[in-house]
Design an enzyme around this catalytic site. Structure first.
Site, PDB file in Angstrom:
ATOM      1  CB  SER A  87       2.227   6.621   5.080  1.00  0.00           C
ATOM      2  OG  SER A  87       1.043   6.174   5.957  1.00  0.00           O
TER       3      SER A  87
ATOM      4  CD  GLU B  43      -5.156  -0.023   7.281  1.00  0.00           C
ATOM      5  OE1 GLU B  43      -4.040  -0.365   7.284  1.00  0.00           O
ATOM      6  OE2 GLU B  43      -5.300   1.257   7.337  1.00  0.00           O
TER       7      GLU B  43
ATOM      8  CD  GLN C 282      -2.081   1.409   2.899  1.00  0.00           C
ATOM      9  OE1 GLN C 282      -1.352   1.725   3.651  1.00  0.00           O
ATOM     10  NE2 GLN C 282      -3.423   1.193   3.256  1.00  0.00           N
TER      11      GLN C 282
END
Lengths: 398, 361
Positions: free
Chosen positions: A129, A244, A126
């Site tokens: 960030s 999530e 993923q």
């Protein structure tokens, strides 16, 4: 209030239980390391074939194809918790990318990616960030501009789990630099083998490289690799972030951990006395048990709201915050109970208990308290959305 | 499979809440806490009209035949306004009668309880823990010994007394050889007493005075309702803290916009919701006579004690200096939560019992 299961569900539970009992020898253990360990992939396929994983994903995309049934999903989760067997893959590809593609992907994207992801043959990471965009994720600055038929990506991501092992990445990038920050982001999916990607392990306090930094230098990705519209990436990502947060506070996982600690404290001895016979340890165990049971009852309440098509309200908003904190506390008790043995850390260390899982969890779970929306961000959400408290005023521009 | 209140239950609870919002403002709590029996009696009459005494009385005896989850909802509403009315004592007396009383005893006492002519104090403390060598012995001479922290002692016309063997007895307030002494506690919204027996005549509950495990069940019911009372009081304290933080201004901002204050409130909210679920679950299991009920009750009682204590101090803190004063009256909630924590077993004692129930000791 009626917590009894109808005959149909009782039969379902028995079927799940007998399947797990009959097949437990096929389950991978923590020693079967590696995300694509053949035993893991075989176990995952076996679970899908029998409707115990990827249950509601349509069969044409490699799932089991059952109608959504929240109660059956819960029974499955409870039986895995009871037996302690590893449940179906809940990695980021399965839990975040697949629901996103099912909802917003093109048919070609669904055909190409969902099945291998579910089967554990395609691993995803993923790319959300960034060093400058943590809690304030929408301020991310990895940018992508269009050149011919491609997006060209430059920038850096951080906290990227499994980036080394991943075949693919789902990634948020800024494609419309002039739009407001939430409206200039797009959601791209591409191969980690694409030229221009560099992965550097980010060793964390567990001393395992759970995370990485990922650098993009002129990475060319075909425009067809976008999910949703250009500039709509924030909405695309948000649908799955909610998912999530729910995942990080699974009450069945906490119950399984509690049982494991109770067993540990009944089998380990010090000066010939069982740890559970120490009133201090016992008191802590029961205090945590109350919290685990409270979270489990809360989970039933949230589930009922979902079945009835209502919002779970506050009972739902608090799950990530409390669930992660509780798991961390459970690990802390296990380590305290082990005493010096709780200091042992390493794969082949003598006297290691439970594969050193508690030591790893104690540290890793602290990461989960911070990741996926920090505890502080969770508290802002609870206070502002749940209690209707005023937002922090924006500071005057400097 | 449904983990939620029914529409009837929601309506029942909101009708009690609406009545209390009108009839039990802080001024009334203060008056009652200062010892006005008239004030408490008026409130009691209104609550009996709403059917509080009918909840646990079987339909065959003119009651509603409802369960402990319904009782929990009533107790939660009462805790919310720290009502000067000891519903827990009422529910315990009804539970004792239901489980141990003869048909004749049930007929007689249920009637008086539902009309309000009879009010029970409940002496159960020593069935959980004996201090100061307290405890009541039953013999052919009558009852002897003493019982401490008797619930609802001041208003009681009768007492339900648990002896050292777990047998239950009914004693009239003005029975010969009975002294009723007041024990002043921090919590003035309810009253607690000491009963001293000297060859006191009593009516044993049950056929041939055999009460079975009724006293154990009473302890479970009592713990559950104390947890529910704390739940209601805690929710009110949180609501008051959020409201105050939305009005009080410092540094030209309402203090509720400061994250430090907001996070205190979020912490409280995060603790209350699972605690509420746990109390409901425990009540449901007790109603279903599940084998797991005793364990869940112990977990709920001890957990609500911890949650309530945390919220009582945090909500007070959010109110700043005002929270510490008598002007806001927040201390009535603080003290009620504190009293619930100790009654029928401190959290440590109850957790120890939970461990025994699971064979961990």
């Amino acid at each position: 209030m009626d917590l009894r299961l109808s005959e149909e569900y009782e039969i379902f539970r028995r079927d799940v239980a007998s399947f797990l009992d009959a097949n437990q020898d096929y389950a991978p253990t923590p020693d079967d390391r590696g995300l694509k360990h053949p035993k893991r992939i075989a176990w995952q396929k076996k679970l899908i074939e029998n409707g115990l994983a990827a249950r509601t994903i349509p069969a044409e995309y490699g799932g089991y194809g059952a109608e959504p049934d929240i109660l059956k999903s819960r029974i499955i989760a409870e039986e895995f918790a009871r037996t302690g067997l590893p449940k179906g893959s809940a990695n980021q590809g399965v839990s975040m990318l697949v629901p996103t593609l099912l909802e917003l992907g093109t048919e070609a994207q669904k055909q190409a990616y969902i099945k291998p992801t579910l089967h554990g043959e395609m691993i995803w990471c993923q790319g959300y960030s960034e060093p400058g965009a943590g809690s304030d994720l929408a301020s991310l600055s990895t940018r992508a501009h269009i050149d011919g038929d491609d997006y060209v990506i430059n920038g850096q991501k951080i906290w990227t789990s499994t980036a080394k092992q991943a075949d693919m990445i789902f990634c948020l990038v800024r494609t419309e630099p002039d739009a407001k920050k939430h409206h200039g982001i797009s959601y791209l999916i591409f191969s980690m083998d694409t030229p221009g990607i560099e992965v550097r392990p980010l060793v964390d306090m567990t001393m395992m490289a759970n995370f990485n930094e990922v650098f993009f230098t002129d990475v060319r990705v075909p425009k067809s690799q976008i999910v949703g519209k250009a500039g709509a990436g924030w909405q695309v990502a948000n649908a799955t972030l909610t998912h999530e947060r729910g995942m990080l506070g699974d009450p069945n996982a906490a119950k399984a951990r509690l049982l494991a600690i109770a067993t540990l404290m009944q089998t380990e001895t010090i000066n010939g006395e069982r740890l559970i016979d120490n009133p201090g340890f016992r008191d802590r165990l029961v205090a945590l048990q109350a919290q685990v049971y409270a979270m489990q009852a809360n989970g039933l309440r949230v589930m009922t709201s979902k079945i009835q098509g209502e919002s779970a309200g506050m009972a739902g908003l608090i799950v990530k915050l409390l669930g992660c904190e509780l798991n961390h506390e459970l690990a802390r008790l296990a380590i305290d109970a082990m005493g010096e043995f709780g200091l042992l850390y390493g794969q082949n260390t003598p006297y290691l208990r439970d594969f050193g899982l508690w030591q790893q969890r104690y540290m890793y779970d602290l990461g989960l308290i911070i990741g996926g929306g920090t505890a502080q961000i969770q508290k802002n959400i609870i206070a502002e959305r749940g209690l209707g408290m005023p937002r922090e005023p924006k500071p005057a521009a400097v | 499979m449904e983990f939620a209140l029914s529409d009837d239950q929601k309506m029942f609870q909101s009708s009690i809440q609406a009545y209390l919002a009108d009839s039990a403002p802080l001024d009334l709590i203060r008056t009652a806490a200062d010892g006005s029996h008239d004030t408490a009696a008026a409130l009691k009459a209104g609550l009996l009209d709403l059917g509080l005494a009918h909840i646990l009385v079987p339909k065959s005896h003119g009651g509603l035949g409802l369960g402990l989850l319904d009782s929990v909802l009533a107790q939660e509403a009462l805790g919310g306004v720290v009502a000067p009315y000891d519903f827990t004592a009422l529910a315990l007396a009804i539970t004792g009668l239901r489980l141990a009383g003869t048909e004749q005893q049930k007929t007689e006492w249920f009637f008086g309880l539902t009309t309000g002519d009879v009010e029970f104090g409940v002496a159960l403390t020593e069935h959980v823990g004996v201090r100061e060598n307290a405890g009541v012995m039953a013999s052919s001479d009558g009852l002897n010994g003493k019982s401490l922290f008797v619930l609802n002692a001041a208003a009681a016309t009768h007492f339900m007394v648990c002896d050292r063997a777990g047998g239950l007895h009914i004693v009239e307030r003005d029975a010969a050889g009975l002294d009723v002494n007041t024990l002043d506690t921090i919590d003035r919204t309810r009253n607690f007493g000491e009963l001293v027996f000297d060859n006191t005549p009593s009516i044993p509950l049950g056929p041939e005075g055999k009460s079975g495990d009724a006293a154990d069940r009473m302890v479970s019911v009592g713990r559950l309702l104390l947890a529910a009372d704390t739940l209601g009081a805690s929710q009110s304290m949180l609501d008051k803290a959020v409201a105050y933080a939305g009005e009080r201004k410092q540094f030209n901002r309402v203090i509720g916009s400061f994250q430090s204050v907001k996070h205190l409130c979020a912490d409280m909210a995060a603790q209350i919701e699972p605690a509420r679920s746990l109390v409901w679950h425990a009540a449901y299991l007790l109603d279903e006579q599940s084998d797991e009920a005793s364990l869940l009750i112990c977990l709920a009682k001890s957990h609500l004690a911890e949650t309530g204590t945390h919220i009582a101090r945090t909500a007070t803190e959010v109110h700043g200096g005002m929270g510490f004063t008598d002007l806001l009256g927040l201390h009535y909630w603080f003290k009620r939560i504190g009293a619930n924590r100790q009654l029928l077993g401190s959290p440590e004692a109850v957790r120890s019992e939970a461990a025994r129930l699971q064979g961990w000791v």
